[in-house]
Design a protein around this motif. Structure first.
Motif, PDB file in Angstrom:
ATOM      1  N   VAL A  81       0.850  -1.186   0.000  1.00 45.73           N
ATOM      2  CA  VAL A  81       0.000   0.000   0.000  1.00 45.73           C
ATOM      3  C   VAL A  81       0.888   1.238   0.000  1.00 45.73           C
ATOM      4  CG1 VAL A  81      -1.714   1.311   1.307  1.00 45.73           C
ATOM      5  CG2 VAL A  81      -1.855  -1.193   1.202  1.00 45.73           C
ATOM      6  N   LEU A 139      -4.758   4.671   3.585  1.00 44.37           N
ATOM      7  CA  LEU A 139      -5.660   3.702   2.970  1.00 44.37           C
ATOM      8  C   LEU A 139      -7.016   3.802   3.641  1.00 44.37           C
ATOM      9  CD1 LEU A 139      -5.139   0.075   1.858  1.00 44.37           C
ATOM     10  CD2 LEU A 139      -6.783   0.492   3.690  1.00 44.37           C
ATOM     11  N   THR A 150      -4.213   5.238  -1.142  1.00 49.86           N
ATOM     12  CA  THR A 150      -4.988   4.120  -1.703  1.00 49.86           C
ATOM     13  C   THR A 150      -6.396   4.198  -1.117  1.00 49.86           C
ATOM     14  OG1 THR A 150      -3.038   2.706  -1.968  1.00 49.86           O
ATOM     15  CG2 THR A 150      -5.188   1.620  -1.904  1.00 49.86           C
TER      16      THR A 150
END
Length: 551
Positions: free
Chosen positions: A174, A201, A178
Motif C-alpha cells: 500500500v 488507505l 490508496t
C-alpha cells in the motif's frame, strides 16, 4: 530539491540514492509505476504483461471535457496505457508477477482497463503458479466509466479468490494514497498487506468523511501507523527494506520433506523418563518472568522470520506473535503467546500474554495462510488464559476461541503445539488443537489456575499448592494422561537460565516431530488428529495408556 514532508533542502543525488526517501524526516516521495518496477525487481528481469484493450469511452462521458481527451492527455503525460503497469520478474531471484499502479494517470482511478490489467496479472500468476505483488496507489473508482468502474471491484476480487483456491501467495504494498474501490477490493484481499510509512488507505477519503459526519478526524487517521495499530496491515516497511522483506515472503513454499532429524532422541516419550517434581514448584517455574517468549524462540530458532500483524478487523493484539520463518531450512508458520519478558512495563504492554479476541483472530488468519501455502504450523503456548476484560467479552472472546478450536481441528497441514510455560484453560487450548502436543519440562497445563481452583473448591486461595497437586498439571502427569505426546528437556534449573540452550533443545524437538509429520497426507493427518482428541474421556482410570494411538 525540497522535501515534500519537512520542506528541508535535500541534495538530489542523495535523495535518489535513498530511493526517494528524505534522509532527515523519512518522507516517502510518490513514485511512478516504472520507478516501482525498477526499484523492486532484479535488474533486467522485467517482462511486460499486457491485457486486451477495453472500449475507450463506454459511456460517451463528458464533464467539462470529453473523457477521451482526458485519457489522451494522461497517456501523453505518463507514457502509460492506463493507471497500472504489469510485469513478470524476479525479486532476489524469486519469481513474481507485479501490478504497479501510477497515481499520475487520472489519480490511479479504477476503470475497465485497470480492472483488466489487474485480472490479467492475477491470471498470469495463477497460470505460472508464482506469487502476485500488487503495488497500489489510487483515489478510487473512475467516475467517467460509471457503474462499469464499480464492476471492476467484483471482477478483481474474483481473480484474487481464484489465487486463494489455488494456494498462490498474494502480497499488497500500500502506497500513498490508496482509497475507494481499490482499497475495497484487490488491495486489501492479499494474504500479506505491507505499507510504506505514512501511506493512507481507506474506503472514504478524509474530506468525504468530515463532510458527511461533521466530525473532525484525529491526527494520523487512515495512515499506515493507524492501520497497523488497528489490525489492518501486516507491517510498515521503509522503502530501502522492501526488497528484503518481499524476497523472504516470496520464498515461502510447501516443504517437500521435513527438517533433518537431530542425531539423538530429542523428545522424552515415557513418563518414567521425566523428572517428578512438586506441582506447585512446577507452576512457579512455568510462570517465571525470565522464561523465553515466543519472540525469543523465533529469534534463536528461525531464519528469515517475518512477523505479521493484525486480525484484519479491529486490532493487533500484542499478546499473540506470529509469522513465517525457516526452521532448520524448512518454512513454517510460528504463532505463540507473548508475555512480554521480565519488565513490568513490557508485560503490561503485552497484556501479560492474555490474548483478546483479536489475538485469536490474528492467529486464525495466520493459520489459514499456512493452510493455503501448505506450511506446517508451530504454536508456542504460554498464557494464564484468555483476556477476561469487558472489552474482550464485547469483542466475542468465547466465539473467537471456539472458532480457533474448529479451525485447528480441520487444518490440512501438520500442527505441532508446545506448552513452553503456562497453559491456562481455553486461552491455551485455542492454540493447542494439534497433531502433536509437546510440553517443556517445566511447563504446566490446566483447566483453571491453582488459585482459582482453590478459591472455588477449597474456599481458600491458600490451598493453591494442594489444588495444583490435585490438578496433575505438570509435564510428567500430562504425559502420563496422554494430553502431551512428549516432553522437551530444559537447561538445568529451567529455561530462564539459558535461553539459547532452551531454544536449541526445543528446535531439536520440533525437527524430530515435524520430520515424522510432514510426509503425511491430509487425510491421514485429519484422521489421526480426530483420533487423538476422541480418546479423551473415552477411557477411565488415571494413568491408563491402553488406548493411546500409535499412528
Amino acid at each position: 530539491m525540497r522535501c515534500g514532508g519537512c520542506a528541508a533542502l535535500v541534495y538530489g543525488k542523495r535523495f535518489l540514492r535513498g530511493l526517494g526517501v528524505c534522509p532527515d524526516c523519512g518522507w516517502h516521495s510518490p513514485l511512478t509505476a516504472r520507478q516501482r518496477l525498477e526499484q523492486l525487481l532484479d535488474p533486467g528481469s522485467a517482462v511486460p504483461v499486457e491485457a486486451p484493450e477495453p472500449p475507450p469511452d463506454p459511456l460517451g462521458f463528458a464533464d467539462t471535457r470529453p473523457y477521451p481527451d482526458r485519457l489522451a492527455e494522461a497517456r501523453a503525460a505518463t507514457g502509460l496505457r492506463d493507471a497500472v503497469l504489469c510485469a513478470r520478474g524476479l525479486v532476489e531471484g524469486r519469481p513474481v508477477v507485479v501490478a504497479a499502479m501510477d497515481f499520475r494517470f487520472l489519480g490511479g482511478s479504477l476503470g475497465c482497463a485497470v480492472g483488466g490489467l489487474i485480472t490479467e496479472a492475477a491470471r498470469t500468476s495463477l497460470r505460472e503458479g508464482v506469487p502476485l505483488l500488487l503495488v497500489t496507489a489510487s483515489g478510487g473508482a473512475r467516475m467517467q466509466e460509471g457503474v462499469l468502474s464499480l464492476m471492476q471491484m467484483a471482477r478483481t476480487a474474483r481473480a484474487m479468490a481464484e489465487l486463494d483456491e489455488a494456494g498462490v501467495l498474494t502480497v499488497s504494498l500500500v502506497t500513498d494514497p490508496t482509497y475507494g474501490g481499490v482499497a475495497a477490493s484487490f488491495a486489501t484481499l492479499s494474504d500479506v498487506i505491507l505499507a510504506e510509512p505514512g501511506a493512507r488507505l481507506g474506503f472514504a477519503g478524509p474530506r468525504v468523511i468530515e463532510q458527511t459526519t461533521g466530525q473532525r478526524l484525529p491526527e494520523g487517521f487512515q495512515t499506515a501507523e493507524f492501520l497497523l495499530a488497528n489490525g489492518m496491515v501486516d507491517d510498515i516497511v521503509p522503502r530501502p527494506a522492501l526488497r528484503g522483506v518481499l524476497g523472504r515472503l516470496l520464498a515461502l513454499r510447501s516443504p517437500a520433506h521435513g527438517p533433518r532429524r537431530p542425531d539423538g532422541p530429542a523428545v522424552l516419550r515415557g513418563a518414567d523418563r521425566v523428572p517428578d517434581r512438586d506441582a506447585w514448584e512446577a507452576v512457579r517455574l512455568a510462570r517465571h518472568s525470565g522464561r523465553p517468549t515466543t519472540a525469543d524462540y523465533a529469534g534463536h530458532l528461525l531464519d528469515e522470520f517475518t512477523e505479521l500483524h493484525g486480525d484484519r478487523l479491529a486490532e493487533d493484539c500484542p499478546a499473540v506473535v506470529g509469522g513465517p520463518g525457516r526452521l532448520a531450512g524448512m518454512p513454517v508458520m510460528v504463532i505463540g503467546h507473548h508475555k512480554g519478558g521480565p519488565g513490568l512495563a513490557q508485560r503490561q504492554r503485552r497484556k501479560f500474554g492474555m490474548p483478546t479476541p483479536g489475538g485469536y483472530r490474528k492467529a486464525a488468519r495466520l493459520m489459514r495462510l499456512a493452510a493455503k501455502l501448505r506450511l506446517p504450523v508451530v504454536t508456542l503456548i504460554d498464557t494464564p488464559g484468555a483476556n477476561p476484560g469487558p472489552d474482550a467479552e464485547r469483542g466475542g472472546q468465547a466465539v473467537a476461541i471456539a472458532e480457533n478450536l474448529r479451525l485447528m481441528s480441520r487444518l490440512p497441514v501438520p500442527v505441532v503445539a508446545v506448552l513452553t510455560g503456562e497453559g491456562g484453560s481455553g486461552g491455551a487450548l485455542a492454540l493447542a488443537v494439534a497433531d502433536r502436543v509437546l510440553v517443556c519440562e517445566n511447563g504446566v497445563y490446566s483447566v483453571i489456575s491453582p488459585e482459582g481452583c482453590a478459591a472455588i473448591l477449597w474456599k481458600s486461595p491458600q490451598a493453591a499448592p494442594t489444588a495444583a497437586a490435585a490438578l496433575r498439571l505438570h509435564a510428567r502427569e500430562l504425559l502420563r494422561l496422554g494430553v502431551a505426546d512428549g516432553v522437551v528437556p530444559e537447561p538445568e534449573g529451567g529455561a530462564h537460565r539459558d535461553h539459547a540452550r532452551a531454544a536449541a533443545l526445543l528446535g531439536d524437538a520440533l525437527a524430530e516431530t515435524l520430520a515424522d509429520l510432514v510426509p503425511w497426507d491430509t487425510a491421514r493427518l485429519l484422521a489421526a488428529r480426530a483420533g487423538r482428541f476422541e480418546q479423551f474421556g473415552a477411557q477411565t482410570g488415571f494413568g491408563s495408556q491402553t488406548g493411546r494411538r500409535t499412528s
